[in-house]
Scaffold this motif. Structure first.
Motif, PDB file in Angstrom:
ATOM      1  N   VAL A   1      -7.264  15.179  12.244  1.00 23.05           N
ATOM      2  CA  VAL A   1      -6.642  14.533  10.917  1.00 23.05           C
ATOM      3  C   VAL A   1      -5.120  14.476  11.354  1.00 23.05           C
ATOM      4  O   VAL A   1      -4.532  15.593  11.711  1.00 23.05           O
ATOM      5  CB  VAL A   1      -6.909  15.595   9.693  1.00 23.05           C
ATOM      6  N   ASP A   2      -4.460  13.513  10.837  1.00 24.38           N
ATOM      7  CA  ASP A   2      -3.235  13.172  10.804  1.00 24.38           C
ATOM      8  C   ASP A   2      -2.727  12.453   9.542  1.00 24.38           C
ATOM      9  O   ASP A   2      -3.571  12.157   8.893  1.00 24.38           O
ATOM     10  CB  ASP A   2      -2.611  12.648  12.131  1.00 24.38           C
ATOM     11  N   ASN A   3      -1.229  12.649   9.450  1.00 28.60           N
ATOM     12  CA  ASN A   3      -0.838  12.383   8.069  1.00 28.60           C
ATOM     13  C   ASN A   3      -0.995  10.695   8.086  1.00 28.60           C
ATOM     14  O   ASN A   3      -0.771   9.951   8.942  1.00 28.60           O
ATOM     15  CB  ASN A   3       0.883  12.446   8.129  1.00 28.60           C
ATOM     16  N   GLY A   4      -1.381  10.229   6.827  1.00 28.53           N
ATOM     17  CA  GLY A   4      -1.532   8.783   6.599  1.00 28.53           C
ATOM     18  C   GLY A   4      -3.023   8.474   6.757  1.00 28.53           C
ATOM     19  O   GLY A   4      -3.545   7.085   6.088  1.00 28.53           O
ATOM     20  N   GLN A   5      -3.861   9.335   7.020  1.00 28.90           N
ATOM     21  CA  GLN A   5      -5.338   9.050   7.144  1.00 28.90           C
ATOM     22  C   GLN A   5      -5.975   9.021   5.659  1.00 28.90           C
ATOM     23  O   GLN A   5      -5.690   9.870   4.981  1.00 28.90           O
ATOM     24  CB  GLN A   5      -6.255  10.197   7.984  1.00 28.90           C
ATOM     25  N   THR A   6      -6.768   7.967   5.447  1.00 30.04           N
ATOM     26  CA  THR A   6      -7.137   7.765   4.177  1.00 30.04           C
ATOM     27  C   THR A   6      -8.802   7.844   4.325  1.00 30.04           C
ATOM     28  O   THR A   6      -9.517   7.346   5.146  1.00 30.04           O
ATOM     29  CB  THR A   6      -6.937   6.311   3.636  1.00 30.04           C
ATOM     30  N   TYR A   7      -9.344   8.452   3.233  1.00 30.11           N
ATOM     31  CA  TYR A   7     -10.797   8.532   3.123  1.00 30.11           C
ATOM     32  C   TYR A   7     -11.293   8.258   1.877  1.00 30.11           C
ATOM     33  O   TYR A   7     -10.483   8.052   0.708  1.00 30.11           O
ATOM     34  CB  TYR A   7     -11.252  10.160   3.089  1.00 30.11           C
ATOM     35  N   SER A   8     -12.484   7.898   1.721  1.00 29.24           N
ATOM     36  CA  SER A   8     -13.097   7.626   0.408  1.00 29.24           C
ATOM     37  C   SER A   8     -13.698   9.067  -0.179  1.00 29.24           C
ATOM     38  O   SER A   8     -14.125   9.733   0.743  1.00 29.24           O
ATOM     39  CB  SER A   8     -14.225   6.685   0.448  1.00 29.24           C
ATOM     40  N   ILE A   9     -13.829   9.370  -1.427  1.00 27.98           N
ATOM     41  CA  ILE A   9     -14.218  10.394  -2.133  1.00 27.98           C
ATOM     42  C   ILE A   9     -15.485  10.113  -2.717  1.00 27.98           C
ATOM     43  O   ILE A   9     -15.686   9.020  -3.717  1.00 27.98           O
ATOM     44  CB  ILE A   9     -13.045  10.970  -2.951  1.00 27.98           C
ATOM     45  N   TYR A  10     -16.500  10.879  -2.571  1.00 29.36           N
ATOM     46  CA  TYR A  10     -17.841  10.568  -3.369  1.00 29.36           C
ATOM     47  C   TYR A  10     -18.238  11.750  -3.924  1.00 29.36           C
ATOM     48  O   TYR A  10     -18.266  13.087  -3.428  1.00 29.36           O
ATOM     49  CB  TYR A  10     -19.033   9.920  -2.115  1.00 29.36           C
ATOM     50  N   GLN A  11     -18.824  11.741  -5.263  1.00 25.02           N
ATOM     51  CA  GLN A  11     -19.504  12.838  -5.978  1.00 25.02           C
ATOM     52  C   GLN A  11     -20.787  12.817  -5.494  1.00 25.02           C
ATOM     53  O   GLN A  11     -21.591  11.822  -5.814  1.00 25.02           O
ATOM     54  CB  GLN A  11     -19.309  12.383  -7.486  1.00 25.02           C
TER      55      GLN A  11
ATOM     56  N   VAL B   1     -15.879   7.760  -6.088  1.00 22.09           N
ATOM     57  CA  VAL B   1     -14.881   8.216  -6.957  1.00 22.09           C
ATOM     58  C   VAL B   1     -13.407   7.837  -6.875  1.00 22.09           C
ATOM     59  O   VAL B   1     -12.765   7.248  -7.659  1.00 22.09           O
ATOM     60  CB  VAL B   1     -14.616   9.808  -6.929  1.00 22.09           C
ATOM     61  N   GLY B   2     -13.056   7.757  -5.619  1.00 26.29           N
ATOM     62  CA  GLY B   2     -11.638   6.978  -5.405  1.00 26.29           C
ATOM     63  C   GLY B   2     -11.448   7.267  -3.796  1.00 26.29           C
ATOM     64  O   GLY B   2     -12.158   7.678  -2.758  1.00 26.29           O
TER      65      GLY B   2
ATOM     66  N   ASP C   1      -6.230   6.569  -5.875  1.00 23.86           N
ATOM     67  CA  ASP C   1      -6.677   5.512  -6.800  1.00 23.86           C
ATOM     68  C   ASP C   1      -8.167   6.283  -7.227  1.00 23.86           C
ATOM     69  O   ASP C   1      -8.352   7.021  -6.418  1.00 23.86           O
ATOM     70  CB  ASP C   1      -6.868   4.235  -6.395  1.00 23.86           C
ATOM     71  N   GLY C   2      -8.427   5.746  -8.333  1.00 25.15           N
ATOM     72  CA  GLY C   2      -9.876   6.615  -8.679  1.00 25.15           C
ATOM     73  C   GLY C   2     -10.699   5.801  -9.901  1.00 25.15           C
ATOM     74  O   GLY C   2      -9.981   5.125 -10.657  1.00 25.15           O
ATOM     75  N   LEU C   3     -11.985   5.890  -9.863  1.00 23.89           N
ATOM     76  CA  LEU C   3     -12.731   5.496 -11.062  1.00 23.89           C
ATOM     77  C   LEU C   3     -13.122   6.701 -12.057  1.00 23.89           C
ATOM     78  O   LEU C   3     -13.481   6.486 -12.976  1.00 23.89           O
ATOM     79  CB  LEU C   3     -13.796   4.873 -10.424  1.00 23.89           C
ATOM     80  N   ARG C   4     -13.106   7.881 -11.344  1.00 30.60           N
ATOM     81  CA  ARG C   4     -13.399   8.871 -12.196  1.00 30.60           C
ATOM     82  C   ARG C   4     -12.843  10.209 -11.851  1.00 30.60           C
ATOM     83  O   ARG C   4     -12.269  10.020 -10.534  1.00 30.60           O
ATOM     84  CB  ARG C   4     -15.013   9.181 -12.255  1.00 30.60           C
ATOM     85  N   PRO C   5     -12.726  11.230 -12.344  1.00 29.25           N
ATOM     86  CA  PRO C   5     -12.077  12.536 -11.892  1.00 29.25           C
ATOM     87  C   PRO C   5     -12.697  13.150 -10.638  1.00 29.25           C
ATOM     88  O   PRO C   5     -13.942  12.895 -10.353  1.00 29.25           O
ATOM     89  CB  PRO C   5     -12.154  13.575 -13.170  1.00 29.25           C
ATOM     90  N   VAL C   6     -11.738  13.530  -9.821  1.00 29.40           N
ATOM     91  CA  VAL C   6     -12.187  14.353  -8.494  1.00 29.40           C
ATOM     92  C   VAL C   6     -12.418  15.775  -8.853  1.00 29.40           C
ATOM     93  O   VAL C   6     -11.725  16.613  -9.521  1.00 29.40           O
ATOM     94  CB  VAL C   6     -11.125  14.029  -7.421  1.00 29.40           C
ATOM     95  N   HIS C   7     -13.404  16.231  -8.269  1.00 30.72           N
ATOM     96  CA  HIS C   7     -13.956  17.645  -8.496  1.00 30.72           C
ATOM     97  C   HIS C   7     -14.083  18.212  -7.272  1.00 30.72           C
ATOM     98  O   HIS C   7     -14.018  17.636  -5.873  1.00 30.72           O
ATOM     99  CB  HIS C   7     -15.226  17.847  -9.274  1.00 30.72           C
ATOM    100  N   LYS C   8     -13.784  19.634  -7.373  1.00 29.26           N
ATOM    101  CA  LYS C   8     -14.188  20.436  -6.029  1.00 29.26           C
ATOM    102  C   LYS C   8     -15.781  20.153  -5.566  1.00 29.26           C
ATOM    103  O   LYS C   8     -16.568  20.007  -6.247  1.00 29.26           O
ATOM    104  CB  LYS C   8     -14.078  22.075  -6.216  1.00 29.26           C
TER     105      LYS C   8
END
Length: 375
Positions: free
Chosen positions: A302-312, A341-342, A360-367
């Motif tokens: 992992v390095d700075n700038g890497q972008t991931y999609s978040i899924y619930q 999620v975002g 960005d996000g469509l809904r809140p991010v959770h643990k």
């Protein structure tokens, strides 16, 4: 015939690559854009691309530019379509230190400069605050604090830090490729109650015990200057963001704690079991422009700038139709699909943990929300 086929195939691949890159351009993309003060690389990327993390696919700086990832206010970006969509740069005279950052740094100074992840044993052995002037209960700016085990000289300045949470891996036998079960555990803010609260066993996320110590997060809460050496050392509290307590630790001041200039890009691979494990400025959920801790770090590539999609993760619910209709809720179950999620972009990385900003996000991010490669 073989050469002709190879040439035809190569031409088809180039065509497909050009089409794929062009398909990511926004329908309303500008042909030129003049960079302005206050811009970020993410925002500039989003003007041209529907997926800002594909910035490296179209970005092409001029050869005379020393660092091709740095863009400055006043620079003009030109979009051309020779050999596929490409952004060229018309640079102005460079001014030191005013390059456009990847994310809004002014909103993240606390997390960029004042959060560090150290080895837990290193935190335990740091110099610590033992008392205050005139037996005060807390340290306040302009008054003396007394510190033990500090090797220093008069006039030297140190950062005062407080342990905020500890990270542990409860399934390290899997190995990093199989994915870790990394857990973040918030620490009691009253650090004087227990000398090493990050050493205690705890119950969290279905785990109890010690696990493998990954590190302890500390937060810079003040700065102090040495007045008189000795044990304890007498220090003057110069500034603080909260009251200083007994048990707070000291570290050398880090003048350059992070790299401010990097660019959004997609990861080359996805570490196993990558997910959100903690929040830096919230308790239950976060949204855009808030900070999260991830259970992946430099050891995972992992390095700075890497972008991931978040899924619930999808919820597991009873399948009442497939079950006995007269005895619902006791039969078969089905797991629903995970929901997008975002996006999160990494801005600071340690060995096993990194911090990211929700872009960005469509809904809140959770643990426990999962990370996936962006489309």
């Amino acid at each position: 015939m073989i050469r002709k086929s190879i040439g035809l195939l190569a031409g088809m691949l180039v065509t497909v690559a050009v089409y794929a890159a062009g398909a990511q351009l926004r329908a309303d993309h500008p042909d030129t854009y003049t960079v302005r003060k206050g811009d970020t690389l993410w925002a500039i990327s989003a003007r041209f691309l529907s997926k800002p993390w594909l910035w490296p696919e179209i970005w092409q700086a001029n050869p005379q530019v020393q660092n091709p990832h740095l863009i400055y206010p006043g620079d003009v970006l030109n979009l051309s379509f020779a050999n596929g969509p490409r952004l060229g740069l018309q640079p102005r005279v460079r001014a030191e230190g005013d390059a456009v950052p990847a994310i809004p740094l002014d909103q993240l100074q606390t997390f960029l400069k004042e959060m560090r992840v150290l080895k837990s044993e290193d935190v335990e052995n740091l110099p610590y605050v033992v008392g205050f002037e005139e037996a005060d209960l807390r340290g306040t700016v302009g008054r003396n604090v007394y510190v033990r085990n500090l090797q220093s000289t008069p006039g030297e300045r140190f950062a005062i830090v407080r342990p905020t949470q500890t990270f542990r891996d409860f399934d390290s036998k899997k190995g990093r490729d199989g994915g870790s079960d990394l857990v973040a555990h918030p620490l009691d803010s009253n650090v004087s109650l227990v000398r090493t609260p990050w050493k205690e066993d705890f119950r969290a996320d279905g785990h109890y015990g010690h696990g493998e110590d990954i590190g302890t997060e500390v937060m810079v809460i003040g700065t102090a200057e040495v007045l008189r050496t000795g044990d304890p050392t007498t220090m003057l509290l110069l500034n603080s963001t909260m009251e200083i307590s007994k048990g707070d630790r000291l570290l050398p001041i880090d003048d350059k704690p992070y790299d401010a200039y990097y660019y959004p890009h997609a990861p080359k691979s996805l570490p196993g079991n990558a997910r959100v494990i903690a929040f830096a400025d919230a308790y239950d959920a976060v949204g855009p422009h808030q900070v999260v801790a991830l259970n992946i770090g430099a050891q995972d590539g992992v390095d700075n700038g890497q972008t991931y999609s978040i899924y619930q993760p999808g919820e597991t619910i009873p399948d009442d139709v497939a079950s006995n209709s007269w005895n619902r809720g006791t039969g078969k179950e089905v797991t629903l699909p995970q929901e997008f999620v975002g996006h999160v972009m990494v801005f600071r990385t340690f060995d096993r943990v990194s911090y990211g900003l929700i872009m960005d996000g469509l809904r809140p991010v959770h643990k426990h929300d999962k990370l996936e490669l962006p489309e």
